[in-house]
Scaffold this motif. Structure first.
Motif, PDB file in Angstrom:
ATOM      1  N   ASN A 151      -2.393  -5.347   3.791  1.00  0.00           N
ATOM      2  CA  ASN A 151      -3.356  -5.423   4.897  1.00  0.00           C
ATOM      3  C   ASN A 151      -4.540  -4.491   4.660  1.00  0.00           C
ATOM      4  O   ASN A 151      -4.756  -3.520   5.394  1.00  0.00           O
ATOM      5  N   GLN A 152      -5.276  -4.794   3.589  1.00  0.00           N
ATOM      6  CA  GLN A 152      -6.455  -3.996   3.265  1.00  0.00           C
ATOM      7  C   GLN A 152      -7.537  -4.911   2.708  1.00  0.00           C
ATOM      8  O   GLN A 152      -7.391  -5.503   1.642  1.00  0.00           O
ATOM      9  N   PHE A 153      -8.641  -5.020   3.448  1.00  0.00           N
ATOM     10  CA  PHE A 153      -9.785  -5.799   2.980  1.00  0.00           C
ATOM     11  C   PHE A 153     -10.458  -5.051   1.831  1.00  0.00           C
ATOM     12  O   PHE A 153     -10.643  -3.836   1.884  1.00  0.00           O
ATOM     13  N   LEU A 176      -1.289  -1.891 -11.370  1.00  0.00           N
ATOM     14  CA  LEU A 176      -0.602  -3.107 -10.944  1.00  0.00           C
ATOM     15  C   LEU A 176      -0.969  -3.457  -9.507  1.00  0.00           C
ATOM     16  O   LEU A 176      -0.124  -3.778  -8.674  1.00  0.00           O
ATOM     17  N   THR A 177      -2.258  -3.354  -9.224  1.00  0.00           N
ATOM     18  CA  THR A 177      -2.827  -3.783  -7.946  1.00  0.00           C
ATOM     19  C   THR A 177      -4.074  -4.596  -8.266  1.00  0.00           C
ATOM     20  O   THR A 177      -4.550  -4.629  -9.397  1.00  0.00           O
ATOM     21  N   GLY A 178      -4.633  -5.234  -7.262  1.00  0.00           N
ATOM     22  CA  GLY A 178      -5.842  -6.005  -7.491  1.00  0.00           C
ATOM     23  C   GLY A 178      -6.481  -6.450  -6.196  1.00  0.00           C
ATOM     24  O   GLY A 178      -5.962  -6.199  -5.095  1.00  0.00           O
ATOM     25  N   TYR A 221      -8.738  -9.632  -0.214  1.00  0.00           N
ATOM     26  CA  TYR A 221      -7.808  -8.591   0.214  1.00  0.00           C
ATOM     27  C   TYR A 221      -7.067  -8.027  -0.994  1.00  0.00           C
ATOM     28  O   TYR A 221      -6.966  -8.669  -2.047  1.00  0.00           O
ATOM     29  N   CYS A 222      -6.550  -6.820  -0.811  1.00  0.00           N
ATOM     30  CA  CYS A 222      -5.761  -6.189  -1.876  1.00  0.00           C
ATOM     31  C   CYS A 222      -4.401  -6.869  -2.000  1.00  0.00           C
ATOM     32  O   CYS A 222      -3.846  -7.374  -1.015  1.00  0.00           O
ATOM     33  N   PHE A 223      -3.876  -6.872  -3.222  1.00  0.00           N
ATOM     34  CA  PHE A 223      -2.498  -7.270  -3.447  1.00  0.00           C
ATOM     35  C   PHE A 223      -1.851  -6.245  -4.362  1.00  0.00           C
ATOM     36  O   PHE A 223      -2.516  -5.496  -5.071  1.00  0.00           O
ATOM     37  N   LYS A 224      -0.541  -6.185  -4.340  1.00  0.00           N
ATOM     38  CA  LYS A 224       0.216  -5.251  -5.180  1.00  0.00           C
ATOM     39  C   LYS A 224       1.570  -5.854  -5.482  1.00  0.00           C
ATOM     40  O   LYS A 224       1.956  -6.879  -4.897  1.00  0.00           O
ATOM     41  N   TYR A 225       2.279  -5.205  -6.358  1.00  0.00           N
ATOM     42  CA  TYR A 225       3.635  -5.647  -6.658  1.00  0.00           C
ATOM     43  C   TYR A 225       4.616  -4.901  -5.766  1.00  0.00           C
ATOM     44  O   TYR A 225       4.617  -3.669  -5.708  1.00  0.00           O
ATOM     45  N   ASP A 246     -11.813  -1.283  -6.397  1.00  0.00           N
ATOM     46  CA  ASP A 246     -11.263   0.061  -6.600  1.00  0.00           C
ATOM     47  C   ASP A 246     -10.509   0.572  -5.385  1.00  0.00           C
ATOM     48  O   ASP A 246      -9.629   1.428  -5.509  1.00  0.00           O
ATOM     49  N   ILE A 247     -10.863   0.063  -4.189  1.00  0.00           N
ATOM     50  CA  ILE A 247     -10.187   0.548  -2.988  1.00  0.00           C
ATOM     51  C   ILE A 247      -8.690   0.246  -3.035  1.00  0.00           C
ATOM     52  O   ILE A 247      -7.876   0.975  -2.479  1.00  0.00           O
ATOM     53  N   CYS A 248      -8.313  -0.816  -3.758  1.00  0.00           N
ATOM     54  CA  CYS A 248      -6.899  -1.196  -3.853  1.00  0.00           C
ATOM     55  C   CYS A 248      -6.112  -0.213  -4.714  1.00  0.00           C
ATOM     56  O   CYS A 248      -4.880  -0.132  -4.611  1.00  0.00           O
ATOM     57  N   LYS A 249      -6.802   0.517  -5.574  1.00  0.00           N
ATOM     58  CA  LYS A 249      -6.146   1.435  -6.500  1.00  0.00           C
ATOM     59  C   LYS A 249      -6.105   2.871  -5.971  1.00  0.00           C
ATOM     60  O   LYS A 249      -5.559   3.762  -6.618  1.00  0.00           O
ATOM     61  N   GLN A 250      -6.683   3.104  -4.808  1.00  0.00           N
ATOM     62  CA  GLN A 250      -6.814   4.460  -4.294  1.00  0.00           C
ATOM     63  C   GLN A 250      -5.642   4.895  -3.425  1.00  0.00           C
ATOM     64  O   GLN A 250      -5.498   6.077  -3.123  1.00  0.00           O
TER      65      GLN A 250
END
Length: 385
Positions: free
Chosen positions: A361-363, A334-336, A347-351, A369-373
């Motif tokens: 605040n993550q480019f 549930l991120t992207g 940029y990353c987003f999440k719930y 995949d960096i958003c899921k780590q």
């Protein structure tokens, strides 16, 4: 042969504490929570539309805009992720029927309770690590409540007889353990994975000593109140603030409109307020050691953006696991990664449970995949376009 006998003895007699080797309703951590410590996605009037268009007693088709609350079968609802079924009942052809009732002769009906529960049975038999809860509520056709109750008893005992040594069964733990609830892991281990609640309007016609159902009055509190919906569904938050009773074992958060639009339009609109209402309900119940148990919605796959009842339940269970077990869990699915016009880049987003879908605040550029780590923190307030 002897090794097999020893293994059978150990598995058959030991009290099992589940680890990450097994999931309960999709998460290993839920195995150690009691059923009243878990949040379940729920369908309001689950049988109202499970088998197509409802009918009036005259045989004329009932207006789906007003009477139909779902468009999936019971097995389809389970596959979608629903684990709590709220069911209206009426009586015809000498059996209990799925209906949409207001308590009197204004019921509209569809196929039998048995037909719906057979779907539940088939799905549950093929998913041995799932627990489901069925509530036959107070919306039962007035003049036939005794007949409905007896029909329900016949069907339920035929499908899920308690104390079955091998077959799926109704759970009997509560009445046989001094009004305490089992964990999900216990229910799965015993294969007593179906919990039955029944309003006293129905339950009073059955033996109080029956251990296979629990009278819901005083056990399940509801935030429901009649509310009109046109351009806003903020009333479900207002109702949550007033009616999420902090002492009941369970509460259902009623996140649907009563009138004003067609039921499916209200479902889409009300989904935007579900997270806010859930948080308000939790604030009332958390100080007493309780949580929000049943998120009750119409048309389960009609929702705004990513605001599905399944996601909302996941994130409340994130809170539950933290509160009751002291563990932090993260839902990487549930991120992207997406383009943020305010920062002119991806940029990353999440719930975030209180605010909904948010930028973090993550480019991420081209590396989603960096958003899921990592479980990146939410802003104090945020908006995801």
């Amino acid at each position: 042969m002897y090794a097999f006998r020893i293994l059978f003895f150990v598995l058959g007699t030991a009290t099992v504490k589940f680890t990450t080797a097994i999931n309960c309703n999709g998460l290993s951590e839920l195995c150690d929570l009691r059923i009243d410590q878990v949040t379940y996605p729920g369908s309001h009037n689950a049988g109202s539309g499970f088998d197509g268009i409802l009918k009036y007693w005259s045989g004329v088709n009932a207006a789906s805009c007003f009477y139909r609350n779902q468009d999936k079968s019971f097995s389809g609802q389970l596959e979608f992720g629903i684990r709590y079924f709220d069911v209206d009942t009426c009586y015809g052809d000498n059996q209990a029927l799925n209906c949409h009732c207001s308590g009197d002769a204004s019921c509209a009906y569809t196929s039998s309770i048995e037909k719906g529960l057979l779907q539940v049975d088939k799905w549950m038999e093929s998913h041995p690590n799932e627990v489901t809860i069925i509530h036959f509520n107070n919306n039962a056709q007035d003049e036939y409540r005794e007949e409905i109750a007896k029909s329900l008893k016949d069907v339920l005992l035929k499908l899920w007889k308690p104390n079955s040594s091998s077959k799926l069964a109704m759970n009997t733990y509560y009445k046989s353990h001094e009004w305490k609830w089992p964990t999900l892991g216990d229910a799965i281990r015993l294969n007593q994975r179906v919990f039955i609640f029944m309003d006293n309007n129905l339950g009073q016609h059955l033996s109080w000593h029956s251990n296979w159902f629990v009278t819901s009055n005083g056990v399940i509190a509801s935030s429901w109140d009649s509310n009109a919906v046109s351009s806003s569904c903020s009333s479900i938050t207002t109702n949550a603030k007033k009616k999420c009773y902090p002492y009941a074992d369970f509460t259902d958060l009623s996140a649907f409109g009563s009138y004003g639009l067609c039921t499916w339009n209200m479902a889409t609109l009300c989904s935007r307020w579900l997270g806010e209402a859930e948080e308000e309900c939790y604030r009332l119940r958390e100080p007493m050691g309780k949580t929000v148990n049943f998120l009750l919605v119409d048309w389960i796959d009609y929702y705004h953006g990513e605001e599905s009842v399944i996601n909302k339940a996941k994130f409340m269970n994130q809170k539950n696991i933290k509160k009751y077990l002291g563990k932090s869990i993260f839902f990487p699915e549930l991120t992207g990664c997406s383009y943020d016009s305010n920062r002119s880049g991806k940029y990353c987003f999440k719930y975030c449970s209180e605010y909904g879908w948010c930028w973090v605040n993550q480019f991420c550029g081209d590396n989603a995949d960096i958003c899921k780590q990592k479980d990146y923190p939410c802003y104090s307030s945020c908006e995801y376009h």
